[in-house]
Design a protein around this motif. Structure first.
Motif, PDB file in Angstrom:
ATOM      1  N   TRP A  29       2.400   1.868  -3.303  1.00 14.66           N
ATOM      2  CA  TRP A  29       1.437   2.451  -4.239  1.00 14.66           C
ATOM      3  C   TRP A  29       1.246   3.950  -3.964  1.00 14.66           C
ATOM      4  O   TRP A  29       1.188   4.765  -4.882  1.00 14.66           O
ATOM      5  CB  TRP A  29       0.085   1.716  -4.168  1.00 14.66           C
ATOM      6  CG  TRP A  29      -0.907   2.324  -5.113  1.00 14.66           C
ATOM      7  CD1 TRP A  29      -0.986   2.129  -6.457  1.00 14.66           C
ATOM      8  CD2 TRP A  29      -1.904   3.296  -4.789  1.00 14.66           C
ATOM      9  NE1 TRP A  29      -1.981   2.913  -7.002  1.00 14.66           N
ATOM     10  CE2 TRP A  29      -2.553   3.641  -5.990  1.00 14.66           C
ATOM     11  CE3 TRP A  29      -2.301   3.906  -3.612  1.00 14.66           C
ATOM     12  CZ2 TRP A  29      -3.593   4.562  -6.031  1.00 14.66           C
ATOM     13  CZ3 TRP A  29      -3.334   4.836  -3.653  1.00 14.66           C
ATOM     14  CH2 TRP A  29      -3.976   5.149  -4.861  1.00 14.66           C
ATOM     15  N   MET A  78      -1.669   4.381 -12.245  1.00 12.92           N
ATOM     16  CA  MET A  78      -1.811   4.186 -10.792  1.00 12.92           C
ATOM     17  C   MET A  78      -3.196   3.649 -10.445  1.00 12.92           C
ATOM     18  O   MET A  78      -3.352   2.885  -9.505  1.00 12.92           O
ATOM     19  CB  MET A  78      -1.591   5.492 -10.016  1.00 12.92           C
ATOM     20  CG  MET A  78      -0.193   5.981 -10.029  1.00 12.92           C
ATOM     21  SD  MET A  78       0.130   6.700 -11.630  1.00 12.92           S
ATOM     22  CE  MET A  78       1.777   7.264 -11.427  1.00 12.92           C
ATOM     23  N   VAL A  79      -4.215   4.115 -11.221  1.00 12.48           N
ATOM     24  CA  VAL A  79      -5.579   3.644 -10.964  1.00 12.48           C
ATOM     25  C   VAL A  79      -5.667   2.144 -11.285  1.00 12.48           C
ATOM     26  O   VAL A  79      -6.247   1.363 -10.525  1.00 12.48           O
ATOM     27  CB  VAL A  79      -6.616   4.461 -11.792  1.00 12.48           C
ATOM     28  CG1 VAL A  79      -8.011   3.874 -11.651  1.00 12.48           C
ATOM     29  CG2 VAL A  79      -6.610   5.918 -11.344  1.00 12.48           C
ATOM     30  N   ILE A 125       0.846  -1.208   0.000  1.00  9.51           N
ATOM     31  CA  ILE A 125       0.000   0.000   0.000  1.00  9.51           C
ATOM     32  C   ILE A 125       0.882   1.261   0.000  1.00  9.51           C
ATOM     33  O   ILE A 125       0.659   2.199  -0.766  1.00  9.51           O
ATOM     34  CB  ILE A 125      -0.964  -0.013   1.216  1.00  9.51           C
ATOM     35  CG1 ILE A 125      -1.971  -1.163   1.078  1.00  9.51           C
ATOM     36  CG2 ILE A 125      -1.712   1.322   1.340  1.00  9.51           C
ATOM     37  CD1 ILE A 125      -2.766  -1.480   2.335  1.00  9.51           C
ATOM     38  N   TYR A 145      -3.222  -0.036 -11.164  1.00  8.84           N
ATOM     39  CA  TYR A 145      -2.525  -0.750 -10.086  1.00  8.84           C
ATOM     40  C   TYR A 145      -3.361  -0.753  -8.803  1.00  8.84           C
ATOM     41  O   TYR A 145      -3.361  -1.734  -8.059  1.00  8.84           O
ATOM     42  CB  TYR A 145      -1.145  -0.138  -9.817  1.00  8.84           C
ATOM     43  CG  TYR A 145      -0.120  -0.528 -10.853  1.00  8.84           C
ATOM     44  CD1 TYR A 145       0.275  -1.854 -10.999  1.00  8.84           C
ATOM     45  CD2 TYR A 145       0.457   0.408 -11.684  1.00  8.84           C
ATOM     46  CE1 TYR A 145       1.216  -2.228 -11.949  1.00  8.84           C
ATOM     47  CE2 TYR A 145       1.402   0.046 -12.635  1.00  8.84           C
ATOM     48  CZ  TYR A 145       1.771  -1.273 -12.765  1.00  8.84           C
ATOM     49  OH  TYR A 145       2.699  -1.643 -13.710  1.00  8.84           O
ATOM     50  N   ALA A 146      -4.075   0.354  -8.555  1.00  5.40           N
ATOM     51  CA  ALA A 146      -4.907   0.431  -7.331  1.00  5.40           C
ATOM     52  C   ALA A 146      -5.997  -0.625  -7.384  1.00  5.40           C
ATOM     53  O   ALA A 146      -6.284  -1.291  -6.377  1.00  5.40           O
ATOM     54  CB  ALA A 146      -5.523   1.823  -7.211  1.00  5.40           C
ATOM     55  N   ALA A 169      -6.187  -3.470  -4.681  1.00 11.81           N
ATOM     56  CA  ALA A 169      -7.408  -3.554  -3.860  1.00 11.81           C
ATOM     57  C   ALA A 169      -8.055  -4.923  -4.048  1.00 11.81           C
ATOM     58  O   ALA A 169      -8.512  -5.551  -3.078  1.00 11.81           O
ATOM     59  CB  ALA A 169      -8.371  -2.434  -4.248  1.00 11.81           C
ATOM     60  N   LEU A 193       1.840   6.925  -6.547  1.00 15.42           N
ATOM     61  CA  LEU A 193       0.817   7.926  -6.882  1.00 15.42           C
ATOM     62  C   LEU A 193       1.338   9.337  -6.620  1.00 15.42           C
ATOM     63  O   LEU A 193       1.152  10.245  -7.427  1.00 15.42           O
ATOM     64  CB  LEU A 193      -0.446   7.656  -6.045  1.00 15.42           C
ATOM     65  CG  LEU A 193      -1.579   8.649  -6.219  1.00 15.42           C
ATOM     66  CD1 LEU A 193      -2.247   8.458  -7.581  1.00 15.42           C
ATOM     67  CD2 LEU A 193      -2.630   8.491  -5.122  1.00 15.42           C
TER      68      LEU A 193
END
Ligand code: HEM
Length: 205
Positions: A162, A176-177, A159, A179-180, A184, A166
């Protein structure tokens, strides 16, 4: 007997394959360095490539348990330690590249405390250090029942990595979105299968 030997060789071949695949980002980077193919700011490109390799390998390491659960094949677990160590290896090279090629080794305290994205990256790296140190069989035995709770540090490490990723972004955050969503997804399936407490580091369950 014959099938035990075949399985052993399959295991070794699988490990060699994973080892080779995990070295690919470094191989591509070295090829680009040799061919002077890194553009006007090689230090930046090298640091970024090593950072992304570290983060991707961290995600692949996190994907091993879900893969085992979904496919029902426990052989995936053979590769987890190697993948986690490669994630640490790339993170260490990423940090070295940053210090050697971008910032220099002067006034390290100011370097690591001034910028929030660096603080997040350093925290992610620090969380990975005990995982690498205790990854051997001997350390696994020595840490005993604490090994598992300690190794849950991989979740805050991922986390924080990440957040670091970001925070350093300048404009487009599409990557990044993506990967998020992946990160998640990996955390949510784990929480659903094994409970939220299975994500909490340093707590014996
Ligand atoms: C003390 C530890 C760390 C430092 C000082 C550090 C420093 C940096 C720097 C300077 C950048 C490039 C920013 C730019 O483009 O200007 C960067 C990017 C990045 N770092 Fe780190 N980092 C650290 C730890 C980590 C760790 C542990 C990970 C992952 C496990 C990581 C993953 C990344 C990623 C994914 C990027 C973005 C690469 C890209 O833009 O393609 N970093 N980091």
């Amino acid at each position: 007997m014959a099938s035990a030997v075949t399985n052993k060789w399959r295991g070794i071949a699988g490990k060699c394959l994973v080892f080779g695949l995990a070295l690919l980002p470094l191989g591509f980077l070295v090829a680009d360095i040799i061919n002077a193919n890194l553009g006007p700011d090689p230090g930046q490109v090298i640091t970024e490539a090593l950072g992304i390799a570290a983060f991707q390998l961290l995600l692949v390491t996190l994907a091993i348990t879900p893969l085992k659960k979904v496919t029902g094949w426990s052989g995936w677990l053979r590769y987890r330690r190697m993948l986690g160590l490669f994630a640490f290896f790339y993170a260490a090279l990423h940090l070295l590249a940053f210090l050697q090629l971008i910032l220099g080794w002067m006034d390290l305290w100011a370097t690591f405390t001034k910028r929030p994205y660096i603080i997040a990256g350093a925290a992610a790296f620090l969380a990975m250090v005990p995982l690498a140190i205790t990854s051997t069989r001997r350390m696994m035995k020595r840490t005993g029942r604490w090994w598992k709770p300690l190794h849950r540090l991989i979740y805050p490490a991922a986390i924080l990595a990440w957040v670091h990723f970001l925070w350093q972004a300048r404009s487009d955050i599409t990557e990044m979105v993506v990967y998020a969503v992946i990160l998640a997804g990996l955390l949510v399936v784990r929480a659903r299968w094994f409970g939220v407490s299975s994500l909490v580091p340093l707590k014996r369950t």
